[in-house]
Design a protein around this motif. Structure first.
Motif, PDB file in Angstrom:
ATOM      1  N   LEU A  68       8.558  -1.088 -10.933  1.00  0.00           N
ATOM      2  CA  LEU A  68       7.804  -2.093 -11.703  1.00  0.00           C
ATOM      3  C   LEU A  68       6.623  -2.624 -10.902  1.00  0.00           C
ATOM      4  CD1 LEU A  68      10.344  -4.494 -13.481  1.00  0.00           C
ATOM      5  CD2 LEU A  68       8.671  -2.974 -14.568  1.00  0.00           C
ATOM      6  N   ILE A  69       6.860  -2.916  -9.629  1.00  0.00           N
ATOM      7  CA  ILE A  69       5.803  -3.470  -8.774  1.00  0.00           C
ATOM      8  C   ILE A  69       4.670  -2.456  -8.619  1.00  0.00           C
ATOM      9  CG2 ILE A  69       5.263  -4.177  -6.396  1.00  0.00           C
ATOM     10  CD1 ILE A  69       8.195  -5.365  -6.357  1.00  0.00           C
ATOM     11  N   SER A  70       5.033  -1.188  -8.494  1.00  0.00           N
ATOM     12  CA  SER A  70       4.008  -0.156  -8.280  1.00  0.00           C
ATOM     13  C   SER A  70       3.158   0.087  -9.534  1.00  0.00           C
ATOM     14  CB  SER A  70       4.652   1.151  -7.831  1.00  0.00           C
ATOM     15  OG  SER A  70       5.238   1.790  -8.941  1.00  0.00           O
ATOM     16  N   MET A  71       3.610  -0.431 -10.677  1.00  0.00           N
ATOM     17  CA  MET A  71       2.855  -0.236 -11.921  1.00  0.00           C
ATOM     18  C   MET A  71       1.648  -1.169 -12.042  1.00  0.00           C
ATOM     19  SD  MET A  71       6.100   0.214 -14.447  1.00  0.00           S
ATOM     20  CE  MET A  71       5.207  -0.213 -15.932  1.00  0.00           C
ATOM     21  N   ALA A  72       1.605  -2.212 -11.222  1.00  0.00           N
ATOM     22  CA  ALA A  72       0.510  -3.182 -11.315  1.00  0.00           C
ATOM     23  C   ALA A  72      -0.840  -2.474 -11.226  1.00  0.00           C
ATOM     24  CB  ALA A  72       0.641  -4.226 -10.210  1.00  0.00           C
ATOM     25  N   ASN A  73      -1.724  -2.807 -12.148  1.00  0.00           N
ATOM     26  CA  ASN A  73      -3.093  -2.253 -12.220  1.00  0.00           C
ATOM     27  C   ASN A  73      -3.158  -0.785 -12.618  1.00  0.00           C
ATOM     28  OD1 ASN A  73      -4.178  -4.765 -11.359  1.00  0.00           O
ATOM     29  ND2 ASN A  73      -3.597  -4.216  -9.264  1.00  0.00           N
ATOM     30  N   ALA A 112       2.262  -7.345 -15.034  1.00  0.00           N
ATOM     31  CA  ALA A 112       3.578  -7.627 -14.475  1.00  0.00           C
ATOM     32  C   ALA A 112       4.610  -7.695 -15.594  1.00  0.00           C
ATOM     33  CB  ALA A 112       3.555  -8.947 -13.708  1.00  0.00           C
ATOM     34  N   SER A 113       5.859  -7.723 -15.183  1.00  0.00           N
ATOM     35  CA  SER A 113       6.948  -7.873 -16.138  1.00  0.00           C
ATOM     36  C   SER A 113       7.783  -9.039 -15.657  1.00  0.00           C
ATOM     37  CB  SER A 113       7.773  -6.592 -16.143  1.00  0.00           C
ATOM     38  OG  SER A 113       9.073  -6.854 -16.588  1.00  0.00           O
TER      39      SER A 113
END
Lengths: 63, 101, 95
Positions: free
Chosen positions: C34-39, C58-59
């Motif tokens: 999830l964190i790596s999905m930012a941007n 973010a989620s």
């Protein structure tokens, strides 16, 4: 029984899983997981405050 | 094979059985997703699948929401190199830097 | 496939610990994802055959909402949006 209680715990409402509950779910890693979750939640809250996003679609696709 | 609710009711150790396996996931509407199973979120039962590229770098990721999972089938086992690539995924420098202060 | 039945936590501390390790390993992997999905540009496959692209923000931790930007809806771009996770079947992105 006790087992069903444990299995159902992750589906509880937000905010319900704290401290002892996290410890029960994640054991010695509880603090690490809780810290990661807190960081993620903080960035979500901060973005929502700043950007004021609106739901899309307005009406849920699935009720 | 699982019904949607059955997949969500698996135990963490049942889900762990699928980690690093090549799987085919059937989602709502008979959408099929194939890839290496990186993880199952124990909170939502969402499945993270990775399609590894030829090179050491690029890969694509698909995540099937736990509530939409209809079936998960194992179609292959990872060799050591694949398992290594899978476990190092998402461990970005940025995150390490933040974690280590 | 047959999966050996999980023993009852509480009855056996070692098996509770195995269960906790499995849960935290998988949760950590998921949170890092999830964190790596930012941007990143994410494609969402939603119910009612709706497909949209957006830049991920973010989620929330219980994964009830995705906060996204530049959502390409069928009728135009919504600069800032929240997508209900319940509306989503799957999502994908490139690393």
């Amino acid at each position: 029984g006790a087992w069903l209680g444990t299995a159902a715990a992750p589906h509880e409402r937000p905010g319900a899983r704290r401290g002892a509950e996290m410890k029960k779910l994640y054991g010695t890693d509880a603090a690490k997981i809780q810290a990661m979750e807190a960081a993620l939640q903080l960035s979500f809250d901060r973005n929502c405050d700043r950007k004021q996003p609106k739901y899309w679609p307005v009406i849920p696709l699935r009720l | 094979m699982y019904t949607t609710s059955a997949w969500r009711q698996q135990t963490p150790r049942d889900w762990e059985h699928y980690v690093n396996k090549q799987v085919r996931v059937t989602a709502h509407g008979q959408q099929q997703h194939r890839g290496w199973l990186h993880t199952v979120d124990p909170v939502t039962a969402s499945v993270v699948l990775v399609q590894l590229g030829e090179s050491a770098g690029g890969c694509s990721v698909s995540v099937v929401m736990g509530h939409a999972v209809e079936q998960v089938e194992v179609v292959g086992e990872a060799d050591e190199e694949t398992a290594m690539r899978l476990s190092s995924l998402f461990r970005s420098e940025e995150l390490e830097a933040r974690g280590g202060e | 496939t047959s999966i050996s039945a999980s023993s009852k936590p509480g009855a056996d501390p070692a098996s509770l610990q195995t269960e906790q390790r499995a849960r935290s390993m998988m949760r950590e992997r998921f949170l890092r994802c999830l964190i790596s999905m930012a941007n990143k540009k994410i494609q969402f496959h939603m119910y009612e055959k709706v497909k949209v692209d957006a830049t991920f923000g973010a989620s929330d931790i219980d994964v009830l909402n995705f906060q996204v930007s530049d959502l390409q809806t069928p009728i135009g771009v919504q600069t800032e949006a929240l997508i209900r996770c319940q509306d989503v079947i799957s999502y994908s992105f490139d690393m």
